[in-house]
Design a protein around this motif. Structure first.
Motif, mmCIF file in Angstrom:
data_model
loop_
_atom_site.group_PDB
_atom_site.id
_atom_site.type_symbol
_atom_site.label_atom_id
_atom_site.label_comp_id
_atom_site.label_asym_id
_atom_site.label_seq_id
_atom_site.Cartn_x
_atom_site.Cartn_y
_atom_site.Cartn_z
ATOM 1 N N LEU A 175 -0.217 -5.995 8.309
ATOM 2 C CA LEU A 175 0.739 -4.971 8.691
ATOM 3 C C LEU A 175 2.148 -5.445 8.335
ATOM 4 C CD1 LEU A 175 -0.682 -3.987 12.178
ATOM 5 C CD2 LEU A 175 -0.552 -2.515 10.150
ATOM 6 N N THR A 204 -0.351 -5.283 1.926
ATOM 7 C CA THR A 204 0.498 -5.053 3.081
ATOM 8 C C THR A 204 0.675 -3.551 3.245
ATOM 9 O OG1 THR A 204 2.533 -5.112 1.764
ATOM 10 C CG2 THR A 204 1.762 -7.206 2.678
ATOM 11 N N THR A 246 0.459 0.755 8.331
ATOM 12 C CA THR A 246 -0.514 1.183 9.327
ATOM 13 C C THR A 246 -1.917 0.724 8.936
ATOM 14 O OG1 THR A 246 -1.571 3.119 10.349
ATOM 15 C CG2 THR A 246 -0.625 3.444 8.177
ATOM 16 N N VAL A 247 -2.739 0.449 9.938
ATOM 17 C CA VAL A 247 -4.116 0.030 9.662
ATOM 18 C C VAL A 247 -4.933 1.156 9.025
ATOM 19 C CG1 VAL A 247 -4.200 -1.790 11.405
ATOM 20 C CG2 VAL A 247 -4.879 0.539 12.016
ATOM 21 N N THR A 300 0.856 -1.182 0.000
ATOM 22 C CA THR A 300 0.000 0.000 0.000
ATOM 23 C C THR A 300 0.891 1.231 0.000
ATOM 24 O OG1 THR A 300 -1.601 -1.222 1.298
ATOM 25 C CG2 THR A 300 -1.901 1.157 1.182
ATOM 26 N N ASP A 339 -0.507 -12.970 15.023
ATOM 27 C CA ASP A 339 -1.710 -12.137 14.951
ATOM 28 C C ASP A 339 -2.303 -12.100 13.543
ATOM 29 O OD1 ASP A 339 -1.478 -11.585 17.636
ATOM 30 O OD2 ASP A 339 -0.722 -9.538 17.360
ATOM 31 N N SER A 340 -1.487 -12.351 12.527
ATOM 32 C CA SER A 340 -1.970 -12.369 11.148
ATOM 33 C C SER A 340 -2.055 -13.771 10.563
ATOM 34 C CB SER A 340 -1.069 -11.511 10.253
ATOM 35 O OG SER A 340 -1.232 -10.136 10.557
ATOM 36 N N HIS A 342 4.040 -7.495 10.689
ATOM 37 C CA HIS A 342 3.635 -8.892 10.852
ATOM 38 C C HIS A 342 4.275 -9.812 9.816
ATOM 39 C CE1 HIS A 342 -0.221 -8.076 13.384
ATOM 40 N NE2 HIS A 342 0.882 -7.658 13.960
ATOM 41 N N HIS A 354 -4.491 2.263 6.291
ATOM 42 C CA HIS A 354 -4.571 1.958 4.861
ATOM 43 C C HIS A 354 -5.425 0.742 4.536
ATOM 44 C CE1 HIS A 354 -1.650 4.999 3.980
ATOM 45 N NE2 HIS A 354 -0.726 4.423 4.714
ATOM 46 N N VAL A 355 -6.066 0.147 5.535
ATOM 47 C CA VAL A 355 -6.795 -1.096 5.328
ATOM 48 C C VAL A 355 -7.916 -0.961 4.288
ATOM 49 C CG1 VAL A 355 -8.477 -0.819 7.206
ATOM 50 C CG2 VAL A 355 -7.725 -3.110 6.519
ATOM 51 N N PHE A 374 -5.620 -7.535 4.781
ATOM 52 C CA PHE A 374 -4.564 -6.531 4.917
ATOM 53 C C PHE A 374 -3.637 -6.990 6.037
ATOM 54 C CE2 PHE A 374 -2.662 -2.768 6.777
ATOM 55 C CZ PHE A 374 -2.282 -2.034 5.659
#
Length: 186
Positions: free
Chosen positions: A141, A108, A111-112, A77, A157-158, A144, A114-115, A139
């Motif tokens: 991070l 990827t 920051t969230v 992103t 977490d991902s 991650h 850009h989700v 998406f």
């Protein structure tokens, strides 16, 4: 056997997104899908930018899209959008270049914030190419995506959400009528 084409749209030679696309390709192969990874940055710039589909490398990339049962799009992103390199490639595909296919959009970013680039930017373009099914996008991070030398991993977490979307993608692939997909003969 279903076939998948994983397309990475990062222009960087040190891209975590490209390493992630390699990881996804290996996962699909391990689960019994014939999968290949198309690195858009490896295509010749002038024919790509001028949409010269008669150039052998561009023609081969377009044929790989047409021949696949499923498409995975992996993009970094940039400035709240998917990569321009991916956009240039998607623009040169035929109007219904994803007809009959399952598509999994992945992005990827740092920051969230850009989700939403996936759902507001990439998904409408994917839909315009006429896929049979677009799997829930994911998406991840950048933090991650765990890179250490040649080793690559996905943070726990991902990892679960990635497992989920890959399972959805495999199910969508199983629903592809292999001999009746547009552009193929029975």
């Amino acid at each position: 056997m279903s076939t998948a084409l994983v397309i990475s749209g990062s222009p960087s030679s040190t891209s975590k997104t490209e390493r992630f696309a390699d990881h996804v390709t290996r996962r699909l192969v391990a689960d019994g899908t014939a999968a290949e990874h198309l690195r858009l940055r490896g295509l010749p710039a002038e024919p790509l930018l001028t949409a010269d589909t008669s150039h052998p490398d561009i023609a081969a990339a377009v044929k790989a899209v047409i021949d696949a049962d499923g498409i995975v799009l992996a993009t970094p992103t940039y400035k709240a959008a998917y990569s321009g390199l991916l956009k240039v490639f998607l623009d040169l595909l035929p109007q219904f270049g994803f007809a009959g296919k399952a598509v999994l959009p992945l992005a990827t970013g740092g920051t969230v914030a850009h989700v939403l680039a996936l759902d507001y930017g990439l998904r409408p373009v994917v839909q315009s190419l006429g896929p049979r099914h677009v799997v829930q996008s994911l998406f991840l991070l950048s933090k991650h995506l765990l890179v250490s030398g040649d080793d690559f991993g996905v943070h726990p977490d991902s990892a679960g959400p990635l497992d989920d979307v890959l399972a959805q993608f495999r199910k969508a692939l199983d629903g592809v009528p292999h001999d009746t997909v547009l552009g193929r003969s029975a």
